[in-house]
Write a protein that holds these residues in place. Sequence first.
Motif, PDB file in Angstrom:
ATOM      1  N   GLU A  72      18.676 -33.459  29.996  1.00 54.26           N
ATOM      2  CA  GLU A  72      17.271 -33.297  29.613  1.00 54.26           C
ATOM      3  C   GLU A  72      16.571 -34.648  29.527  1.00 54.26           C
ATOM      4  N   GLU A  73      17.246 -35.640  28.924  1.00 49.86           N
ATOM      5  CA  GLU A  73      16.659 -36.967  28.789  1.00 49.86           C
ATOM      6  C   GLU A  73      16.450 -37.604  30.158  1.00 49.86           C
ATOM      7  N   ASN A  74      17.422 -37.458  31.051  1.00 46.40           N
ATOM      8  CA  ASN A  74      17.275 -38.004  32.404  1.00 46.40           C
ATOM      9  C   ASN A  74      16.122 -37.332  33.152  1.00 46.40           C
ATOM     10  N   GLU A  75      15.964 -36.037  32.928  1.00 44.81           N
ATOM     11  CA  GLU A  75      14.855 -35.335  33.573  1.00 44.81           C
ATOM     12  C   GLU A  75      13.520 -35.853  33.058  1.00 44.81           C
ATOM     13  N   ARG A  76      13.424 -36.072  31.747  1.00 41.25           N
ATOM     14  CA  ARG A  76      12.187 -36.608  31.176  1.00 41.25           C
ATOM     15  C   ARG A  76      11.888 -37.998  31.738  1.00 41.25           C
ATOM     16  N   ALA A  78      12.903 -39.240  34.574  1.00 35.51           N
ATOM     17  CA  ALA A  78      12.547 -39.133  35.988  1.00 35.51           C
ATOM     18  C   ALA A  78      11.077 -38.740  36.144  1.00 35.51           C
ATOM     19  N   VAL A  79      10.624 -37.797  35.311  1.00 40.76           N
ATOM     20  CA  VAL A  79       9.223 -37.373  35.357  1.00 40.76           C
ATOM     21  C   VAL A  79       8.313 -38.529  34.974  1.00 40.76           C
ATOM     22  N   ARG A  80       8.684 -39.260  33.920  1.00 37.49           N
ATOM     23  CA  ARG A  80       7.850 -40.375  33.475  1.00 37.49           C
ATOM     24  C   ARG A  80       7.799 -41.493  34.510  1.00 37.49           C
ATOM     25  N   SER A  81       8.934 -41.750  35.162  1.00 38.08           N
ATOM     26  CA  SER A  81       8.964 -42.773  36.209  1.00 38.08           C
ATOM     27  C   SER A  81       8.037 -42.386  37.354  1.00 38.08           C
ATOM     28  N   HIS A  82       8.064 -41.110  37.703  1.00 36.96           N
ATOM     29  CA  HIS A  82       7.188 -40.622  38.769  1.00 36.96           C
ATOM     30  C   HIS A  82       5.724 -40.732  38.348  1.00 36.96           C
ATOM     31  N   GLN A  83       5.425 -40.342  37.115  1.00 33.09           N
ATOM     32  CA  GLN A  83       4.052 -40.420  36.630  1.00 33.09           C
ATOM     33  C   GLN A  83       3.556 -41.865  36.595  1.00 33.09           C
ATOM     34  N   LEU A  84       4.438 -42.792  36.207  1.00 33.31           N
ATOM     35  CA  LEU A  84       4.051 -44.199  36.200  1.00 33.31           C
ATOM     36  C   LEU A  84       3.729 -44.681  37.607  1.00 33.31           C
ATOM     37  N   THR A  85       4.578 -44.330  38.568  1.00 25.71           N
ATOM     38  CA  THR A  85       4.338 -44.750  39.953  1.00 25.71           C
ATOM     39  C   THR A  85       2.978 -44.251  40.442  1.00 25.71           C
ATOM     40  N   LEU A  86       2.663 -42.994  40.124  1.00 27.49           N
ATOM     41  CA  LEU A  86       1.371 -42.443  40.523  1.00 27.49           C
ATOM     42  C   LEU A  86       0.227 -43.174  39.823  1.00 27.49           C
ATOM     43  N   GLY A 203      22.227 -47.548  29.860  1.00 23.82           N
ATOM     44  CA  GLY A 203      21.741 -47.268  31.202  1.00 23.82           C
ATOM     45  C   GLY A 203      20.314 -47.766  31.406  1.00 23.82           C
ATOM     46  N   THR A 204      20.081 -48.429  32.509  1.00 23.49           N
ATOM     47  CA  THR A 204      18.757 -48.996  32.776  1.00 23.49           C
ATOM     48  C   THR A 204      18.215 -48.575  34.143  1.00 23.49           C
ATOM     49  N   LEU A 205      18.782 -47.530  34.736  1.00 25.78           N
ATOM     50  CA  LEU A 205      18.374 -47.133  36.075  1.00 25.78           C
ATOM     51  C   LEU A 205      16.880 -46.852  36.147  1.00 25.78           C
ATOM     52  N   PHE A 206      16.381 -46.012  35.239  1.00 24.40           N
ATOM     53  CA  PHE A 206      14.974 -45.639  35.300  1.00 24.40           C
ATOM     54  C   PHE A 206      14.076 -46.818  34.941  1.00 24.40           C
ATOM     55  N   ALA A 207      14.534 -47.680  34.035  1.00 23.05           N
ATOM     56  CA  ALA A 207      13.756 -48.871  33.700  1.00 23.05           C
ATOM     57  C   ALA A 207      13.621 -49.779  34.913  1.00 23.05           C
ATOM     58  N   LYS A 208      14.702 -49.919  35.672  1.00 20.24           N
ATOM     59  CA  LYS A 208      14.659 -50.734  36.890  1.00 20.24           C
ATOM     60  C   LYS A 208      13.728 -50.116  37.917  1.00 20.24           C
TER      61      LYS A 208
END
Length: 224
Positions: A72-76, A78-86, A203-208
Motif C-alpha cells: 500500500e505504501e509503495n502504491e501511494r 508511486a502515485v505521488r511520484s507520478h503526480q509530482l512529475t506531472l 529504501g530511496t527508490l521513489f525519492a531518487k
Amino acid sequence: MDHNEKLGAHEVAAWLRHHSGFLQQFPDLAQTLQVPREDGRAASLASYQLEVLRDKNRELNRRLHDLFANAEENERLAVRSHQLTLALMRQSTRADTVRAMAASLAEDFHGDRVRVLLFRNVAELDGQEWFLHADEGSSVLAPFRDCIGDGQPLSGRLQSDKQSVLYGSSADDVSSSLLLPIAGHGLVAVGSSDANRFYPGMGTLFAKMMAEAFATALDRYTAS
C-alpha cells in the motif's frame, strides 16, 4: 542388533525421524504422548502440534500484514511520484518548478524542514527559508562533495557541518534527514525531528525518481 540390547532415547528419536508416519499407524499412542512446554506443564502431542500450527499461522498472518502495508505504501509513493512529475511538467518558470518540488517534499515525506539548495540562484525565491543558493564551486558545498559526486542519496543523522549548511539555526531541531543530489543543479533535503523518520539503509527508490524528475524539469531552463 542383540534383542537383549536396550534402545536409548537417542536411538528411538533417530528412528522416529526416519519413520514420520509411524504415529499414523498408532493414533492412540499419538494421543497419549506428553510434550513438555516452556512453562513446565505437559500437553498431548496433538495439542502441542495444534499450538505450533497456530503460532506459525500467526507469524504468517503478521508477515502478510506487513507485506500488504508495504504494498500500500509503495502504491501511494508511486502515485505521488507520478503526480509530482506531472506537476513539474506543468510549470512554465524555474521558480514555479522549484516551488512545486518543495511543496511535494513537504507533503509526501512529512518532514519538519524542507531545503532546496541550487547552484543557480532564483531571484523570485530570495527570502524563502526553504530555498538556498551556493555556486557549484563554493566552499559551502564542501561537506556535500561526495554525495553530489556519486549521485547517491543519504538518509539518517547528518554530520554537523551538513546540518549547519542546510538548517542553520534550526539544525539542533533536526534529528534525521533524507538528502538527495539533483544532477547538475544542487540538492534537496527533508529533515525531521524524529530520529527514526529517516535511517541508513531505508529504501530511496521513489525519492531518487522524484530527484530525477526535478533535475529533468530544471534542465528546461539551463539555457535561459
